[in-house]
Design a protein around this motif. Structure first.
Motif, PDB file in Angstrom:
ATOM      1  N   PHE A 244       1.081  -1.291   0.069  1.00 16.55           N
ATOM      2  CA  PHE A 244      -0.176   0.533   0.289  1.00 16.55           C
ATOM      3  C   PHE A 244       0.755   1.154   0.091  1.00 16.55           C
ATOM      4  O   PHE A 244       0.627   2.411  -1.225  1.00 16.55           O
ATOM      5  CB  PHE A 244      -0.937  -0.474   0.985  1.00 16.55           C
ATOM      6  CG  PHE A 244      -1.934   1.240   1.839  1.00 16.55           C
ATOM      7  CD1 PHE A 244      -2.819   1.347   0.611  1.00 16.55           C
ATOM      8  CD2 PHE A 244      -0.731   2.398   2.351  1.00 16.55           C
ATOM      9  CE1 PHE A 244      -3.432   2.871   0.677  1.00 16.55           C
ATOM     10  CE2 PHE A 244      -1.691   3.531   2.907  1.00 16.55           C
ATOM     11  CZ  PHE A 244      -3.036   3.314   1.675  1.00 16.55           C
ATOM     12  N   LEU A 245       1.641   1.446   0.777  1.00 16.30           N
ATOM     13  CA  LEU A 245       2.687   2.731   0.806  1.00 16.30           C
ATOM     14  C   LEU A 245       3.416   2.631  -0.277  1.00 16.30           C
ATOM     15  O   LEU A 245       3.211   4.161  -0.699  1.00 16.30           O
ATOM     16  CB  LEU A 245       3.990   2.099   2.056  1.00 16.30           C
ATOM     17  CG  LEU A 245       4.849   3.280   2.346  1.00 16.30           C
ATOM     18  CD1 LEU A 245       4.121   4.608   2.827  1.00 16.30           C
ATOM     19  CD2 LEU A 245       5.927   2.885   2.797  1.00 16.30           C
ATOM     20  N   VAL A 246       3.577   1.894  -1.311  1.00 16.95           N
ATOM     21  CA  VAL A 246       4.503   1.580  -2.749  1.00 16.95           C
ATOM     22  C   VAL A 246       3.643   1.984  -3.377  1.00 16.95           C
ATOM     23  O   VAL A 246       3.953   3.559  -4.455  1.00 16.95           O
ATOM     24  CB  VAL A 246       4.975   0.444  -3.144  1.00 16.95           C
ATOM     25  CG1 VAL A 246       5.833   1.086  -4.479  1.00 16.95           C
ATOM     26  CG2 VAL A 246       6.068   0.148  -2.240  1.00 16.95           C
ATOM     27  N   ILE A 247       2.658   1.624  -3.804  1.00 17.77           N
ATOM     28  CA  ILE A 247       1.201   2.124  -4.722  1.00 17.77           C
ATOM     29  C   ILE A 247       0.402   3.492  -4.124  1.00 17.77           C
ATOM     30  O   ILE A 247       0.894   4.489  -4.900  1.00 17.77           O
ATOM     31  CB  ILE A 247       0.006   1.537  -4.465  1.00 17.77           C
ATOM     32  CG1 ILE A 247       0.904  -0.168  -5.201  1.00 17.77           C
ATOM     33  CG2 ILE A 247      -0.906   2.156  -6.068  1.00 17.77           C
ATOM     34  CD1 ILE A 247       1.352   0.024  -6.030  1.00 17.77           C
ATOM     35  N   LEU A 388      -7.218   1.193  -2.048  1.00 21.25           N
ATOM     36  CA  LEU A 388      -5.759   1.155  -3.184  1.00 21.25           C
ATOM     37  C   LEU A 388      -7.424   2.093  -4.616  1.00 21.25           C
ATOM     38  O   LEU A 388      -7.247   2.677  -5.384  1.00 21.25           O
ATOM     39  CB  LEU A 388      -5.545   0.924  -3.685  1.00 21.25           C
ATOM     40  CG  LEU A 388      -4.172   0.517  -2.804  1.00 21.25           C
ATOM     41  CD1 LEU A 388      -2.812  -0.435  -4.224  1.00 21.25           C
ATOM     42  CD2 LEU A 388      -3.399   2.172  -2.484  1.00 21.25           C
ATOM     43  N   ILE A 389      -7.776   0.488  -4.377  1.00 24.70           N
ATOM     44  CA  ILE A 389      -8.989   1.322  -5.382  1.00 24.70           C
ATOM     45  C   ILE A 389     -10.379   2.432  -5.388  1.00 24.70           C
ATOM     46  O   ILE A 389     -10.287   2.881  -6.482  1.00 24.70           O
ATOM     47  CB  ILE A 389     -10.168  -0.360  -5.706  1.00 24.70           C
ATOM     48  CG1 ILE A 389      -9.615  -1.733  -6.463  1.00 24.70           C
ATOM     49  CG2 ILE A 389     -11.422   0.508  -6.648  1.00 24.70           C
ATOM     50  CD1 ILE A 389      -9.797  -2.841  -5.726  1.00 24.70           C
ATOM     51  N   GLY A 390     -10.116   2.623  -4.275  1.00 22.68           N
ATOM     52  CA  GLY A 390     -11.308   3.781  -3.278  1.00 22.68           C
ATOM     53  C   GLY A 390     -10.438   4.924  -4.149  1.00 22.68           C
ATOM     54  O   GLY A 390     -10.720   5.348  -5.131  1.00 22.68           O
ATOM     55  N   PHE A 391      -9.071   5.049  -3.248  1.00 28.71           N
ATOM     56  CA  PHE A 391      -8.089   6.255  -3.078  1.00 28.71           C
ATOM     57  C   PHE A 391      -7.764   6.339  -4.512  1.00 28.71           C
ATOM     58  O   PHE A 391      -7.456   8.055  -4.637  1.00 28.71           O
ATOM     59  CB  PHE A 391      -7.612   6.190  -1.843  1.00 28.71           C
ATOM     60  CG  PHE A 391      -6.586   7.516  -2.147  1.00 28.71           C
ATOM     61  CD1 PHE A 391      -7.022   8.773  -2.194  1.00 28.71           C
ATOM     62  CD2 PHE A 391      -5.261   6.923  -1.851  1.00 28.71           C
ATOM     63  CE1 PHE A 391      -6.307   9.652  -2.030  1.00 28.71           C
ATOM     64  CE2 PHE A 391      -4.250   8.259  -1.591  1.00 28.71           C
ATOM     65  CZ  PHE A 391      -4.820   9.841  -1.943  1.00 28.71           C
TER      66      PHE A 391
END
Length: 446
Positions: A244-247, A388-391
């Motif tokens: 998550f942090l990388v994306i 990630l999909i949402g944000f």
């Protein structure tokens, strides 16, 4: 029957409020130390040295955040085991796992330091200084991990007074040392040395705490039959959060690329609002951790009603805190802006940025409360994907489909609240479905 349920609800809400308040206090103290340390570092420092420090510090922050993700994964497992025993095994595996991860990260960072620093747009003549500075502070990463793992284990016990005291002690020593090194004119590496010593003190003190403990949370070296399962869960959560942090960083870079093509007012407005947004973010991260650790403890004993209450209550707290701070930022944007820059005053870009952050902070608080709850019930990979999909996903679609064609500042700033709303909505729907399914499964078993 209704009376005991109400009492139990109030007790859980009190736990959430007390634990959340301590976490907020801890995050604010950490942020204040960062501000003081940075102010002392920049004082009487030439421009080249500031570039060296900023570049190396940015890289260090990324590395440190990866270690934070690893420690949160440890905390999830520890919190689930907090009420069921086997603490000695959790503590032992947590420290071994944490040191292995931090050791690998440290070695790779030291070896690849010249390549990493050369990726930044810095003058060729100071790349060598950037590399040395970066290597000095990276040496403290294993010690930082000792502190982070110990703190995660304390958070799993809903007790963070000792981690807070250790932070204050090590931070104070680091500031005093930095002042002394500045007086002695050590040069650009004075802040790196002070930061390294701060990490060493924090890590060593935390390790001593667990070696000296008299209960079953004491650090021991003997293995247990449950080691494999515990390790696998820690790795799973850690990898999910690091992903998550990388994306997230890649997505933020994409937003900044758009920003860099626009006017100087837009760039300054974004930088100015981000100073205050970081303060809000640190508070809301405490909401995330509160939701995560309390729901993990409830889930560890099969208390699904406690998980639901934790998710609802922390989301509400996140909404109130986010909206409250956002409203203050919006109403006093002119005053706040003058504290960080004199280049733009009362510009439309600044007003829009503060309003967008104000609206978005409440949605971000809800998102953090729900994401923490989902992570606490061992679904951090799913929480990461939905967030990630949402944000990032919905936000990126908005950026490409609308902002790139309209080219208005208001459309750009709408990217944040739209993305956070989408993430919160997806997390809420999935969490309702999952908990209902778990309740049905439990009822069938009974």
């Amino acid at each position: 029957m209704e009376q005991p349920i109400q009492m139990r609800t109030k007790r859980l809400q009190t736990r959430i409020m007390d634990f959340g308040a301590l976490l907020i206090c801890m995050n604010i103290v950490f942020l204040l130390f960062q501000i003081i340390f940075r102010a002392l570092t920049d004082r009487n420092t030439d421009m080249n040295s500031i570039v060296v420090i900023n570049t190396a510090s940015s890289l260090f922050t990324v590395i440190l955040n990866l270690n934070v993700c690893v420690s949160i994964g440890v905390g999830i497992v520890a919190a689930q085991k907090a009420e069921t025993g086997n603490h000695a095994s959790v503590v032992r595996i947590a420290y071994i796992y944490g040191l292995v991860c931090s050791g690998i990260i440290t070695v790779l960072s030291l070896v690849l330091a010249p390549t990493i620093t050369s990726l930044y747009s810095v003058p060729t003549e100071i790349i060598a200084q950037c590399t040395v500075y970066f290597r000095i502070i990276i040496l403290g990463i294993p010690f930082a991990m000792l502190y982070l793992i110990g703190t995660a284990l304390y958070k799993a016990q809903e007790n963070i007074k000792k981690p807070l005291l250790i932070m204050i002690l090590s931070g104070a020593v680091g500031i005093v040392l930095l002042i002394l090194l500045k007086v002695l004119s050590v040069g650009v590496y004075s802040s790196a040395i002070a930061l390294l010593v701060t990490q060493i003190i924090a890590g060593c003190f935390m390790l001593i705490q667990y070696l000296k403990r008299k209960d079953d949370w004491r650090l021991q070296l003997r293995a247990t039959s449950e080691s494999g399962n515990i390790t696998l869960l820690m790795v799973l959560h850690g990898i999910s959060l690091c992903f998550f942090l990388v994306i997230y960083m890649l997505y933020q870079n994409r937003l900044y690329q758009y920003l860099s093509r626009e006017s100087i007012n837009l760039i300054v407005a974004n930088a100015s609002a981000r100073v205050f947004f970081n303060f809000v973010l640190y508070i809301l991260l405490a909401v995330f951790e509160t939701s995560l650790y309390i729901s993990a403890r409830c889930y560890g004993v099969g208390d699904l009603s406690g998980v639901k209450l934790t998710g609802r209550f922390t989301s509400l707290i996140g909404l109130v805190i986010g909206c409250g701070t956002g409203i203050v930022m919006t109403l006093f944007s002119d005053v706040l802006l003058r504290l960080v820059t004199e280049q733009v005053t009362a510009a439309p870009e600044v007003k829009l940025n503060f309003i967008a952050v104000g609206i978005g902070s409440g949605l971000l608080g809800v998102m953090f409360g729900l994401a923490g709850c989902m992570s606490g019930i061992s679904l951090s990979p799913l929480a990461v994907i939905l967030t990630l999909i949402g944000f990032a996903g919905v936000g990126y679609i908005w950026l490409v489909a609308v902002v790139e064609h309209v080219h208005t500042i208001s459309a750009y700033y709408a990217t944040y609240p739209i993305g956070w709303f989408a993430a919160a909505f997806l997390l809420l729907i999935m969490l309702i479905v999952i908990i209902k399914d778990k309740e049905k499964h439990r009822n069938r078993e009974n």
